[in-house]
Design a protein around this motif. Structure first.
Motif, PDB file in Angstrom:
ATOM      1  N   GLY A  15      51.300  53.069  48.041  1.00 19.33           N
ATOM      2  CA  GLY A  15      52.085  52.373  49.255  1.00 19.33           C
ATOM      3  C   GLY A  15      51.696  53.032  50.686  1.00 19.33           C
ATOM      4  O   GLY A  15      50.990  52.416  51.504  1.00 19.33           O
ATOM      5  N   GLY A  16      51.743  54.388  50.626  1.00 19.33           N
ATOM      6  CA  GLY A  16      51.467  55.092  51.747  1.00 19.33           C
ATOM      7  C   GLY A  16      49.835  55.235  52.161  1.00 19.33           C
ATOM      8  O   GLY A  16      49.475  55.122  53.310  1.00 19.33           O
ATOM      9  N   PHE A  17      48.984  55.032  50.995  1.00 20.18           N
ATOM     10  CA  PHE A  17      47.455  55.026  51.241  1.00 20.18           C
ATOM     11  C   PHE A  17      47.314  53.860  52.194  1.00 20.18           C
ATOM     12  O   PHE A  17      46.517  53.568  53.159  1.00 20.18           O
ATOM     13  N   ILE A  18      47.912  52.518  51.426  1.00 18.19           N
ATOM     14  CA  ILE A  18      47.457  51.131  52.016  1.00 18.19           C
ATOM     15  C   ILE A  18      47.947  50.758  53.296  1.00 18.19           C
ATOM     16  O   ILE A  18      47.427  50.347  54.191  1.00 18.19           O
ATOM     17  N   GLY A  19      49.354  51.456  53.410  1.00 14.93           N
ATOM     18  CA  GLY A  19      50.049  51.261  54.718  1.00 14.93           C
ATOM     19  C   GLY A  19      49.459  52.007  55.462  1.00 14.93           C
ATOM     20  O   GLY A  19      49.097  51.471  56.865  1.00 14.93           O
ATOM     21  N   GLY A 130      52.919  48.599  59.130  1.00 15.80           N
ATOM     22  CA  GLY A 130      52.265  49.465  58.245  1.00 15.80           C
ATOM     23  C   GLY A 130      53.580  49.928  57.147  1.00 15.80           C
ATOM     24  O   GLY A 130      53.378  50.190  56.148  1.00 15.80           O
ATOM     25  N   SER A 131      54.669  50.112  57.852  1.00 18.62           N
ATOM     26  CA  SER A 131      55.829  50.297  56.737  1.00 18.62           C
ATOM     27  C   SER A 131      56.071  49.275  55.901  1.00 18.62           C
ATOM     28  O   SER A 131      56.416  49.769  54.850  1.00 18.62           O
ATOM     29  N   LEU A 132      56.201  48.182  56.397  1.00 19.28           N
ATOM     30  CA  LEU A 132      56.456  47.061  55.583  1.00 19.28           C
ATOM     31  C   LEU A 132      55.387  46.871  54.381  1.00 19.28           C
ATOM     32  O   LEU A 132      55.904  46.564  53.232  1.00 19.28           O
ATOM     33  N   ILE A 133      54.144  46.885  54.768  1.00 15.81           N
ATOM     34  CA  ILE A 133      53.246  46.927  53.655  1.00 15.81           C
ATOM     35  C   ILE A 133      53.366  48.336  52.488  1.00 15.81           C
ATOM     36  O   ILE A 133      53.543  47.811  51.581  1.00 15.81           O
ATOM     37  N   GLU A 134      53.731  49.383  53.207  1.00 16.94           N
ATOM     38  CA  GLU A 134      54.040  50.503  52.308  1.00 16.94           C
ATOM     39  C   GLU A 134      55.440  50.142  51.328  1.00 16.94           C
ATOM     40  O   GLU A 134      55.341  50.246  50.016  1.00 16.94           O
ATOM     41  N   GLY A 135      56.248  49.615  51.891  1.00 13.04           N
ATOM     42  CA  GLY A 135      57.560  49.312  51.129  1.00 13.04           C
ATOM     43  C   GLY A 135      57.216  48.192  49.938  1.00 13.04           C
ATOM     44  O   GLY A 135      57.692  48.238  49.023  1.00 13.04           O
ATOM     45  N   ILE A 136      56.473  47.090  50.475  1.00 16.23           N
ATOM     46  CA  ILE A 136      56.117  46.084  49.385  1.00 16.23           C
ATOM     47  C   ILE A 136      55.442  46.779  48.444  1.00 16.23           C
ATOM     48  O   ILE A 136      55.696  46.076  47.179  1.00 16.23           O
TER      49      ILE A 136
END
Length: 149
Positions: A15-19, A130-136
């Protein structure tokens, strides 16, 4: 390390990498850079200090830290609002943003580097996405009983 924590760490790291990949693309875009580094709008201290940071070390640190986001999600997901992984992930992304980025923008960029609040707000908007992407991503990898994909 048991399976519970390993899956959570991996979810957080992915998640962190993608975000952060999204953040890298956004903050590297000519339009965003043109706004954030416009000397007419931006503080001289920001313009002097921020080019000196080591982006690679910063991003690696953020991705490693995201492993903790996965572990915390795994521990607290049953108390989070939402029934789907998307809903829980969006909530978790908002939590990541509020616990980390909101404070960092205020205390480092606005108060220390004298960045104008309007420019910090633009950054916070990008950081929220970016945080929403990581969380999802985290929520999609760590299933919860009763959570639908």
């Amino acid at each position: 390390m048991n399976k519970f924590y390993m899956r959570a760490l991996l979810a957080g790291w992915l998640g962190g990498f993608i975000g952060n990949a999204f953040l890298g693309a956004a903050f590297s875009s000519p339009w965003i850079k043109g706004v954030l580094y416009n000397p007419t709008w931006q503080s001289p201290l920001f313009l002097q200090i921020t080019p000196q940071r080591n982006i690679a070390v910063s991003v690696i640190g953020l991705v490693v830290l995201s492993g903790l986001h996965g572990v915390l999600f795994n521990l607290f997901q049953s108390a989070m609002p939402g029934r789907t992984a998307w809903q829980k992930g969006a909530f978790w992304g908002l939590c990541i943003w509020a616990m980390y980025w909101l404070f960092q923008e205020w205390f480092i960029y606005v108060t220390l580097l004298d960045e104008p609040v309007l420019l910090a707000t633009l950054e916070l908007t990008i950081l929220l996405i970016g945080s929403l992407i990581e969380g999802i991503v985290i929520a999609k990898i760590i299933p919860h009983k009763g959570t639908t994909p």
